[in-house]
Write a protein that holds these residues in place. Structure first.
Motif, PDB file in Angstrom:
ATOM      1  N   GLU A  16       0.855  -1.190   0.000  1.00  0.00           N
ATOM      2  CA  GLU A  16       0.000   0.000   0.000  1.00  0.00           C
ATOM      3  C   GLU A  16       0.891   1.240   0.000  1.00  0.00           C
ATOM      4  OE1 GLU A  16      -2.655   2.396  -0.492  1.00  0.00           O
ATOM      5  OE2 GLU A  16      -3.555   0.436  -0.085  1.00  0.00           O
ATOM      6  N   LEU A  17       0.519   2.235  -0.807  1.00  0.00           N
ATOM      7  CA  LEU A  17       1.258   3.494  -0.831  1.00  0.00           C
ATOM      8  C   LEU A  17       0.611   4.561   0.049  1.00  0.00           C
ATOM      9  CD1 LEU A  17       2.369   3.917  -4.540  1.00  0.00           C
ATOM     10  CD2 LEU A  17       3.802   3.569  -2.538  1.00  0.00           C
ATOM     11  N   ASN A  18      -0.694   4.501   0.202  1.00  0.00           N
ATOM     12  CA  ASN A  18      -1.402   5.494   0.992  1.00  0.00           C
ATOM     13  C   ASN A  18      -1.083   5.295   2.475  1.00  0.00           C
ATOM     14  OD1 ASN A  18      -3.490   6.656   2.658  1.00  0.00           O
ATOM     15  ND2 ASN A  18      -4.734   6.889   0.813  1.00  0.00           N
ATOM     16  N   PRO A  19      -0.424   6.277   3.115  1.00  0.00           N
ATOM     17  CA  PRO A  19      -0.025   6.099   4.513  1.00  0.00           C
ATOM     18  C   PRO A  19      -1.197   5.862   5.463  1.00  0.00           C
ATOM     19  CG  PRO A  19       0.616   8.285   3.700  1.00  0.00           C
ATOM     20  CD  PRO A  19       0.004   7.552   2.561  1.00  0.00           C
ATOM     21  N   TRP A  20      -2.338   6.484   5.187  1.00  0.00           N
ATOM     22  CA  TRP A  20      -3.512   6.279   6.050  1.00  0.00           C
ATOM     23  C   TRP A  20      -4.018   4.848   5.945  1.00  0.00           C
ATOM     24  CZ3 TRP A  20      -4.124   9.650   9.669  1.00  0.00           C
ATOM     25  CH2 TRP A  20      -3.693  10.957   9.460  1.00  0.00           C
ATOM     26  N   LEU A  21      -4.099   4.337   4.731  1.00  0.00           N
ATOM     27  CA  LEU A  21      -4.553   2.948   4.557  1.00  0.00           C
ATOM     28  C   LEU A  21      -3.538   1.961   5.118  1.00  0.00           C
ATOM     29  CD1 LEU A  21      -6.147   3.089   0.990  1.00  0.00           C
ATOM     30  CD2 LEU A  21      -7.301   3.058   3.225  1.00  0.00           C
ATOM     31  N   LEU A  22      -2.262   2.296   5.011  1.00  0.00           N
ATOM     32  CA  LEU A  22      -1.211   1.455   5.576  1.00  0.00           C
ATOM     33  C   LEU A  22      -1.358   1.381   7.101  1.00  0.00           C
ATOM     34  CD1 LEU A  22       1.324  -0.160   4.723  1.00  0.00           C
ATOM     35  CD2 LEU A  22       2.631   1.914   5.155  1.00  0.00           C
ATOM     36  N   CYS A  23      -1.558   2.521   7.742  1.00  0.00           N
ATOM     37  CA  CYS A  23      -1.764   2.553   9.202  1.00  0.00           C
ATOM     38  C   CYS A  23      -3.026   1.806   9.590  1.00  0.00           C
ATOM     39  CB  CYS A  23      -1.837   3.990   9.699  1.00  0.00           C
ATOM     40  SG  CYS A  23      -0.247   4.818   9.741  1.00  0.00           S
ATOM     41  N   LEU A  24      -4.093   2.016   8.835  1.00  0.00           N
ATOM     42  CA  LEU A  24      -5.352   1.334   9.127  1.00  0.00           C
ATOM     43  C   LEU A  24      -5.197  -0.183   9.010  1.00  0.00           C
ATOM     44  CD1 LEU A  24      -8.377   1.501   9.762  1.00  0.00           C
ATOM     45  CD2 LEU A  24      -8.773   1.722   7.291  1.00  0.00           C
ATOM     46  N   SER A  25      -4.503  -0.635   7.992  1.00  0.00           N
ATOM     47  CA  SER A  25      -4.282  -2.075   7.800  1.00  0.00           C
ATOM     48  C   SER A  25      -3.484  -2.656   8.958  1.00  0.00           C
ATOM     49  CB  SER A  25      -3.553  -2.326   6.481  1.00  0.00           C
ATOM     50  OG  SER A  25      -4.334  -1.899   5.398  1.00  0.00           O
ATOM     51  N   ASN A  26      -2.417  -1.981   9.335  1.00  0.00           N
ATOM     52  CA  ASN A  26      -1.609  -2.456  10.462  1.00  0.00           C
ATOM     53  C   ASN A  26      -2.407  -2.452  11.764  1.00  0.00           C
ATOM     54  OD1 ASN A  26       1.086  -3.216   9.556  1.00  0.00           O
ATOM     55  ND2 ASN A  26       1.238  -1.113   8.861  1.00  0.00           N
ATOM     56  N   TYR A  27      -3.200  -1.416  11.978  1.00  0.00           N
ATOM     57  CA  TYR A  27      -4.029  -1.341  13.179  1.00  0.00           C
ATOM     58  C   TYR A  27      -5.035  -2.492  13.216  1.00  0.00           C
ATOM     59  CZ  TYR A  27      -7.718   0.067  16.351  1.00  0.00           C
ATOM     60  OH  TYR A  27      -8.675   0.069  17.335  1.00  0.00           O
ATOM     61  N   ARG A  28      -5.706  -2.721  12.093  1.00  0.00           N
ATOM     62  CA  ARG A  28      -6.708  -3.804  12.056  1.00  0.00           C
ATOM     63  C   ARG A  28      -6.063  -5.171  12.274  1.00  0.00           C
ATOM     64  NH1 ARG A  28     -10.861  -1.784   7.311  1.00  0.00           N
ATOM     65  NH2 ARG A  28     -11.937  -0.250   8.619  1.00  0.00           N
ATOM     66  N   ALA A  29      -4.884  -5.372  11.729  1.00  0.00           N
ATOM     67  CA  ALA A  29      -4.173  -6.642  11.946  1.00  0.00           C
ATOM     68  C   ALA A  29      -3.810  -6.793  13.420  1.00  0.00           C
ATOM     69  CB  ALA A  29      -2.928  -6.716  11.072  1.00  0.00           C
ATOM     70  N   TRP A  30      -3.333  -5.714  14.036  1.00  0.00           N
ATOM     71  CA  TRP A  30      -2.987  -5.735  15.455  1.00  0.00           C
ATOM     72  C   TRP A  30      -4.227  -6.016  16.304  1.00  0.00           C
ATOM     73  CZ3 TRP A  30      -4.848  -2.245  19.123  1.00  0.00           C
ATOM     74  CH2 TRP A  30      -4.297  -2.398  20.400  1.00  0.00           C
ATOM     75  N   LYS A  31      -5.315  -5.320  16.007  1.00  0.00           N
ATOM     76  CA  LYS A  31      -6.557  -5.475  16.762  1.00  0.00           C
ATOM     77  C   LYS A  31      -7.102  -6.902  16.645  1.00  0.00           C
ATOM     78  CE  LYS A  31     -10.999  -3.268  17.533  1.00  0.00           C
ATOM     79  NZ  LYS A  31     -11.970  -2.312  17.059  1.00  0.00           N
ATOM     80  N   ALA A  32      -6.909  -7.529  15.509  1.00  0.00           N
ATOM     81  CA  ALA A  32      -7.389  -8.897  15.286  1.00  0.00           C
ATOM     82  C   ALA A  32      -6.431  -9.948  15.845  1.00  0.00           C
ATOM     83  CB  ALA A  32      -7.600  -9.136  13.784  1.00  0.00           C
ATOM     84  N   GLY A  33      -5.290  -9.499  16.379  1.00  0.00           N
ATOM     85  CA  GLY A  33      -4.346 -10.436  16.968  1.00  0.00           C
ATOM     86  C   GLY A  33      -3.334 -11.016  15.999  1.00  0.00           C
TER      87      GLY A  33
END
Length: 126
Positions: A16-33
């Motif tokens: 992903e190039l979009n920094p917001w989507l990159l952060c969101l993806s990492n956050y969702r992965a973290w939240k899901a364990g």
């Protein structure tokens, strides 16, 4: 990417190039364990070499599909499978489909996509 990991696909990496989507993806992965089990990298998909990828999942607009089809045909091995969400590749014949509407996905086996392109069935290669 998380779902690919859940289904046993390793490594599970997203670009992903979009920094917001990159952060969101990492956050969702973290939240899901799944922090540390899946990766999201800030890279340009057009510059990444996909020749060692055997499972590719894409969620991209229809306008991007023709140039992406050319890249995938040029780089992926015959044993690769491509899964497209939301929008199919317009000139490829899917090996299978699942779901409907916004939840529909299309699966393409590269060996079959290439065979159809060579034989003239299933549209042009891109």
């Amino acid at each position: 990417v998380v779902e690919a990991y859940k289904q046993g696909l390793r490594p599970a990496v997203g670009y992903e190039l979009n920094p917001w989507l990159l952060c969101l993806s990492n956050y969702r992965a973290w939240k899901a364990g799944y922090h540390g089990k899946v990766s999201f990298l800030k890279k340009d998909l057009w510059k990444v070499n996909l020749s060692d990828c055997y499972n590719v999942i894409v969620f991209l607009a229809p306008s991007v599909k023709p140039p992406l089809a050319a890249k995938l045909l040029a780089e992926l091995p015959d044993e690769a499978r491509v899964v497209a969400g939301r929008f199919p590749f317009p000139s490829w014949t899917p090996s299978s489909t699942l779901g409907q509407g916004l939840e529909q996905v299309w699966a393409y086996d590269m060996k079959e996509v290439r065979r159809a392109a060579r034989s003239g069935t299933g549209g042009s290669p891109v």
